[in-house]
Design an enzyme around this catalytic site. Structure first.
Site, PDB file in Angstrom:
ATOM      1  N   GLU A  26       0.825  -1.218   0.000  1.00 47.79           N
ATOM      2  CA  GLU A  26       0.000   0.000   0.000  1.00 47.79           C
ATOM      3  C   GLU A  26       0.857   1.265   0.000  1.00 47.79           C
ATOM      4  OE1 GLU A  26      -1.524   1.758   3.519  1.00 47.79           O
ATOM      5  OE2 GLU A  26      -1.079   0.007   4.735  1.00 47.79           O
ATOM      6  N   LYS A 160      -3.155  -2.034  15.738  1.00 44.09           N
ATOM      7  CA  LYS A 160      -2.617  -1.168  16.803  1.00 44.09           C
ATOM      8  C   LYS A 160      -3.664  -0.945  17.874  1.00 44.09           C
ATOM      9  CE  LYS A 160       0.809   1.857  14.847  1.00 44.09           C
ATOM     10  NZ  LYS A 160       0.660   2.127  13.434  1.00 44.09           N
TER      11      LYS A 160
END
Ligand code: PSU
Ligand code: MN
Length: 305
Positions: A26, A160
């Site tokens: 990405e 995260k």
């Protein structure tokens, strides 16, 4: 028809011609996830790791209204250096393409472009998810919906803890997205190798990962798979330290009324600022580790089909 939007690098075209495995990468991580020049340097090193492991890298981005599948050094440099490249997720693609603009693709948008280009394995750092307090903000990354419907495996280091990891897992479960741990039973939390959550399945080899992907798609079960690969031991951060940093970042986001697509970049930026670079070192290490595992999986998958 969609082919008119796609523009392949020479290397990727050659890989398609010779049926070599390709791994997607990405570009939001380049434009919004890391500072210049480390972002460009890391992007190039990650591509090299993919080549060393027998696959061909395809970094994906929107440039001048084209979906680029594989970027030149100049294009990587441009993406890494320009301060105002739009973060592009699923909803942004039509406008950016039609108006010939640039965009750094998120996990969701990269999955869409990878599928259009026939790429089945995608390597990144961390996926978006259900944010904390999403029950009032409704902030749920479109990465999760994409995993529900687009047939691309995402190799990452988990999620995260800026997110509500428990709710993220619930969402993925509802959508039927398998979350596999690569060599682990615990879901990794990006900077740490473990979290209080378990993965759905443990997979220990690239071959087993490839078999699972092949089984899923041969059954016509739409959607992706999350392959969660823990950060290398030596690069992991201390849990108490990173938790405190994340709490502070979340507080700052609230104080500043950050909303919409700005939330994740704001939180990532704060974490970086508060850790004075140690998080960056960890981030680079885990992406490289994911590149190694992801290309090994792509090689295995390619030899199955
Ligand atoms: N999480 C990270 N690093 C990142 C991102 C998420 O640890 O760079 C980026 C990815 O591109 C991901 C996007 O797809 O943020 C999610 O944004 P949002 O939460 O706005 O959907
Ligand atoms: Mn969001």
């Amino acid at each position: 028809m969609y082919e008119k939007w796609l523009d392949y690098s020479k290397e990727v075209l050659e890989a398609r011609r010779t049926n070599k495995p390709v791994v997607a990468l990405e570009s939001t991580i380049i434009s919004h996830g890391m500072p210049y020049p480390q972002n460009v340097k890391t992007a190039k090193e990650v591509e090299e790791i993919i080549r060393e492991n027998g696959a061909v890298p395809a970094t994906i981005a929107i440039l001048n209204g084209k979906i680029k599948i594989g970027l030149s050094d100049e294009e990587l440099e441009f993406l890494g250096k320009s301060p105002d490249i739009e973060k592009a997720s699923r909803r942004d693609l039509p406008y950016l393409l039609a108006s010939k603009k640039n965009g750094a693709t998120t996990v969701a948008a990269t999955m869409i472009c990878a599928e259009l280009a026939g790429i089945k394995v995608f390597v990144t750092g961390g996926i978006g998810g259900v944010h904390r307090e999403a029950e009032t903000t409704m902030d749920i990354s479109s990465d999760l919906q994409e995993l529900a419907k687009t047939n691309v495996a995402v190799v990452c280091a988990g999620a995260k803890s800026i997110l509500d990891i428990g709710l993220t897992l619930e969402y993925l479960e509802t959508q039927g997205v398998p979350v596999a741990g690569y060599g682990t039973d615990a879901l990794p939390a990006f900077y740490t190798r473990t979290s209080p959550y378990k993965v759905n399945f443990r997979i220990d080899t690239p071959h087993d990962a490839a078999e699972m992907l092949a089984a899923k798609w041969s059954l016509g079960l739409q959607g992706g798979v999350v392959i969660a690969n823990p950060i290398p031991e030596a690069d992991a951060l201390e849990e108490g330290f990173i938790t405190a940093v994340i709490e502070k970042a979340l507080g700052d986001a609230k104080e500043n009324n950050i909303s919409g697509k700005e939330v994740t970049p704001f939180l990532l930026g704060k974490v970086k600022e508060l850790t004075e670079g140690t998080s960056l070192t960890a981030n680079i290490a885990l992406v490289k580790n994911n590149a190694k595992v992801g290309s090994q999986i792509a090689v295995q998958l390619n030899s199955l089909d």
